[in-house]
Design an enzyme around this catalytic site. Sequence first.
Site, PDB file in Angstrom:
ATOM      1  N   HIS A 205      32.984   8.827  31.799  1.00 34.16           N
ATOM      2  CA  HIS A 205      32.706  10.268  31.771  1.00 34.16           C
ATOM      3  C   HIS A 205      32.513  10.708  30.329  1.00 34.16           C
ATOM      4  CE1 HIS A 205      36.971  10.075  30.724  1.00 34.16           C
ATOM      5  NE2 HIS A 205      36.875  11.288  30.217  1.00 34.16           N
ATOM      6  N   ASP A 207      33.571  14.113  27.789  1.00 32.40           N
ATOM      7  CA  ASP A 207      34.512  15.235  27.800  1.00 32.40           C
ATOM      8  C   ASP A 207      33.710  16.526  27.671  1.00 32.40           C
ATOM      9  OD1 ASP A 207      36.589  13.475  27.992  1.00 32.40           O
ATOM     10  OD2 ASP A 207      37.157  13.554  25.878  1.00 32.40           O
ATOM     11  N   HIS A 262      32.784   7.492  27.810  1.00 38.25           N
ATOM     12  CA  HIS A 262      33.898   6.560  27.608  1.00 38.25           C
ATOM     13  C   HIS A 262      34.649   6.333  28.913  1.00 38.25           C
ATOM     14  CE1 HIS A 262      35.302  10.665  26.855  1.00 38.25           C
ATOM     15  NE2 HIS A 262      36.529  10.275  27.152  1.00 38.25           N
ATOM     16  N   ARG A 272      49.706   1.396  29.154  1.00 36.77           N
ATOM     17  CA  ARG A 272      49.065   2.147  28.066  1.00 36.77           C
ATOM     18  C   ARG A 272      49.469   3.612  28.181  1.00 36.77           C
ATOM     19  NH1 ARG A 272      44.236   2.608  24.717  1.00 36.77           N
ATOM     20  NH2 ARG A 272      43.391   4.691  25.001  1.00 36.77           N
TER      21      ARG A 272
HETATM   22  C1  GA4 Z   1      37.527  15.010  31.566  1.00 34.83           C
HETATM   23  C2  GA4 Z   1      38.197  15.494  30.262  1.00 34.83           C
HETATM   24  C3  GA4 Z   1      39.604  16.087  30.498  1.00 34.83           C
HETATM   25  O1  GA4 Z   1      40.538  15.027  30.755  1.00 34.83           O
HETATM   26  C4  GA4 Z   1      39.602  17.076  31.696  1.00 34.83           C
HETATM   27  C5  GA4 Z   1      39.200  16.289  32.922  1.00 34.83           C
HETATM   28  C6  GA4 Z   1      39.201  17.037  34.271  1.00 34.83           C
HETATM   29  C7  GA4 Z   1      40.515  16.831  35.043  1.00 34.83           C
HETATM   30  O2  GA4 Z   1      41.128  15.776  34.965  1.00 34.83           O
HETATM   31  O3  GA4 Z   1      40.870  17.750  35.780  1.00 34.83           O
HETATM   32  C8  GA4 Z   1      37.952  16.517  35.044  1.00 34.83           C
HETATM   33  C9  GA4 Z   1      37.108  15.717  33.981  1.00 34.83           C
HETATM   34  C10 GA4 Z   1      37.733  16.083  32.650  1.00 34.83           C
HETATM   35  C11 GA4 Z   1      35.593  16.066  34.048  1.00 34.83           C
HETATM   36  C12 GA4 Z   1      35.036  16.269  35.482  1.00 34.83           C
HETATM   37  C13 GA4 Z   1      36.074  16.874  36.456  1.00 34.83           C
HETATM   38  C14 GA4 Z   1      37.121  17.642  35.657  1.00 34.83           C
HETATM   39  C15 GA4 Z   1      38.194  15.653  36.269  1.00 34.83           C
HETATM   40  C16 GA4 Z   1      36.899  15.751  37.000  1.00 34.83           C
HETATM   41  C17 GA4 Z   1      36.538  14.912  37.948  1.00 34.83           C
HETATM   42  C18 GA4 Z   1      40.934  17.808  31.787  1.00 34.83           C
HETATM   43  C19 GA4 Z   1      38.420  17.984  31.581  1.00 34.83           C
HETATM   44  O4  GA4 Z   1      38.388  19.079  31.063  1.00 34.83           O
HETATM   45  O5  GA4 Z   1      37.330  17.394  32.190  1.00 34.83           O
END
Ligand code: GA4
Length: 330
Positions: A205, A207, A262, A272
């Site tokens: 994914h 960020d 990443h 980890r």
């Molecule tokens: C990825 C980056 C951060 O960890 C996060 C994640 C969020 C979550 O875990 O709730 C998301 C992910 C993240 C992107 C797409 C969506 C939302 C899980 C998911 C499947 C907290 C964020 O802001 O986006």
Amino acid sequence: MVVLSQPPALNQFLLLKSCKPTTTGIPVVDLKDPEAKTLIVKACKEVGFFKLLNHGVPFEFMSNLEKEALRFFKKPQSEKDRAGPPDPFGYGSKRIGSNGDVGWIEYLLLNTNPDVISPKSCLVFRENPQKFRVAVEEYIGAVKNMCYMVLELMAEGLGIGERNVLSRLVKDERSDCCFRLNHYPPCPEEMQALKGRNLVGFGEHTDPQIISVLRSNSTSGLQICLPDGTWVSVPPDQNSFFINVGDTLQVLTNGRFRSVKHRVLADTSKSRLSMIYFGGPALSEKIAPLASVMLKGEESLYKEFTWCEYKKAVYNSRLADNRLGPFEKK
Ligand code: GA4
């Protein structure tokens, strides 16, 4: 929305192809280097990721928080579950987001803005020793300052006169920042027999925010994707930080900086622990390329949107989705 009523089966965590990534190609920046701003910009343009040395965050803050986080993750499952499921804040296990993504992981997602009242985050702190809250606050306080410095160096390196043009977005008292503690347990024994297959801890994914600041213990697992599609293993370094460019920073720089794809693969024998601070803007902030980075006549590659609109799209997406796609001008 996919709702899993049963615990996800092990095969859902498998990476289809085994991969033998390299460990070369990860830029390193020393904050004490007089050339730091130039090197940061180069790394953000070429990779969207770099390792940061001489960051000034006391090691004690990292190790205290690591100790407190592990104390939490060692609790009985029923106790941890009281702080979940995530809303999106709180404790989560194996399920990531609410659209069917799973990973070999358990985590705590916390808000860092005191105005956001998240019952789940409050519960985490109410039910755990005060030491945990102090360790989180101490750590985040130091990481925020370092993060502002990095954002100011980015602005300087881009040749922007107003050096706080990026840092002010994350410093704003209404900024939408969050903090994540990820615990990746070792692979279960039955998995270790499946040679050449990898267990996904956190699927690939990008960020969504402006910047992510990561610190992990000395267990490997993090991989980044280079522009040519090669996956590179990031050798862990518990003394350093790793900085990620997020989708919003890619837009603010009109694609000059790259939001890096990443993922994390589970280690076969060691657990980890990573801690990530995500710096995001205020919900009402308009996200569009900064006038100060645009060349004469240059057009925005993106349709204009607010962070609130993007965040809504983010939470309706799956990890591997190209979230910026629908916001690109065709
Ligand atoms: C990825 C980056 C951060 O960890 C996060 C994640 C969020 C979550 O875990 O709730 C998301 C992910 C993240 C992107 C797409 C969506 C939302 C899980 C998911 C499947 C907290 C964020 O802001 O986006």
